[in-house]
Design an enzyme around this catalytic site. Sequence first.
Site, short mmCIF file in Angstrom:
data_model
loop_
_atom_site.label_atom_id
_atom_site.label_comp_id
_atom_site.label_asym_id
_atom_site.label_seq_id
_atom_site.Cartn_x
_atom_site.Cartn_y
_atom_site.Cartn_z
N ARG A 162 42.95 23.35 39.94
CA ARG A 162 44.25 22.85 39.49
C ARG A 162 45.03 22.18 40.61
O ARG A 162 45.83 21.29 40.36
CB ARG A 162 45.09 24.02 38.94
CG ARG A 162 44.56 24.62 37.66
CD ARG A 162 45.15 25.98 37.40
NE ARG A 162 44.79 26.92 38.46
CZ ARG A 162 45.02 28.22 38.45
NH1 ARG A 162 45.65 28.75 37.42
NH2 ARG A 162 44.65 29.00 39.44
N SER A 214 45.20 33.01 33.96
CA SER A 214 44.95 34.34 33.39
C SER A 214 46.08 35.29 33.77
O SER A 214 46.45 36.17 32.98
CB SER A 214 43.61 34.89 33.90
OG SER A 214 42.56 34.06 33.47
N LYS A 274 39.54 40.87 43.35
CA LYS A 274 40.46 41.04 42.22
C LYS A 274 40.37 42.41 41.57
O LYS A 274 39.29 43.01 41.51
CB LYS A 274 40.18 39.96 41.15
CG LYS A 274 40.58 38.57 41.60
CD LYS A 274 40.43 37.57 40.46
CE LYS A 274 40.92 36.19 40.91
NZ LYS A 274 40.64 35.15 39.92
N HIS A 307 40.40 27.22 31.18
CA HIS A 307 38.96 27.44 31.36
C HIS A 307 38.17 26.73 30.27
O HIS A 307 37.12 26.13 30.54
CB HIS A 307 38.62 28.94 31.24
CG HIS A 307 39.26 29.83 32.25
ND1 HIS A 307 39.98 30.95 31.92
CD2 HIS A 307 39.28 29.77 33.60
CE1 HIS A 307 40.40 31.56 33.01
NE2 HIS A 307 40.00 30.84 34.05
O1 PNS Z 1 37.68 33.09 38.31
P1 PNS Z 1 37.41 33.39 39.77
O2 PNS Z 1 37.97 34.74 40.16
O3 PNS Z 1 37.84 32.28 40.66
O4 PNS Z 1 35.82 33.48 39.88
C1 PNS Z 1 35.23 33.80 41.11
C2 PNS Z 1 33.78 34.25 40.90
C3 PNS Z 1 33.73 35.47 39.99
C4 PNS Z 1 32.97 33.11 40.31
C5 PNS Z 1 33.23 34.61 42.34
O5 PNS Z 1 33.99 35.63 42.92
C6 PNS Z 1 31.75 34.98 42.30
O6 PNS Z 1 30.91 34.11 42.36
N1 PNS Z 1 31.46 36.29 42.18
C7 PNS Z 1 30.12 36.78 42.09
C8 PNS Z 1 29.67 37.39 43.44
C9 PNS Z 1 29.40 36.30 44.46
O7 PNS Z 1 28.50 35.50 44.34
N2 PNS Z 1 30.25 36.29 45.51
C10 PNS Z 1 30.22 35.30 46.56
C11 PNS Z 1 31.23 34.24 46.33
S1 PNS Z 1 31.74 33.53 47.83
#
Ligand code: PNS
Length: 163
Positions: free
Chosen positions: A92, A130, A43, A19
């Site tokens: 990745r 992670s 998650k 990251h």
């Molecule tokens: O590290 P990650 O889990 O790939 O990050 C994903 C994240 C947290 C950026 C994504 O789930 C997100 O944007 N969450 C906030 C809520 C949202 O906007 N959801 C719609 C995404 S399709």
Amino acid sequence: MQEKIALVPGSFDPVTFGHIDIIRRAAELYDRVYVAVMINAAKNYLFTLEQRKAIAEAAVGDIPNVTVIAFDGMLWELAKRLGACAIVKGYRNEKDLAYEKLMAEYNQEHYSDAETVLLHADQALAYISSTLVREKLAQEADLSDYLPKAGIEAIKKILHSQN
Ligand code: PNS
């Protein structure tokens, strides 16, 4: 000229060198970078939102144009609120890319002023995740290959405060 603001969102449970490489590269490309610690509804987290923020803050504290924030709403809303012109994420492999494309389409539909910019991960760091860090943590193994010393210290502080 107007400041170019980018958002680097993620779960960061916890933040890793993978990251941080993306965050540093974003910090070279944009005037100001907000690292947004957020919630991925799919998650289950080891660390709370505030703990993930504290670890990320410790780990990227040396990059001057980077600010870490925590936000429990929608990404497109945050991008709009901050006036971000870019949402930067790393990928990745093909699996990451397919997932990031779906998220990019969703965010573009809701807020088209922020362009999703996908950076190809440094392949030397692509093995780091992670999930791997959490596994190492459970084994009480050394974490120094996965995140900076300051981030490891922040994790230790959180774990000690829980005992
Ligand atoms: O590290 P990650 O889990 O790939 O990050 C994903 C994240 C947290 C950026 C994504 O789930 C997100 O944007 N969450 C906030 C809520 C949202 O906007 N959801 C719609 C995404 S399709």
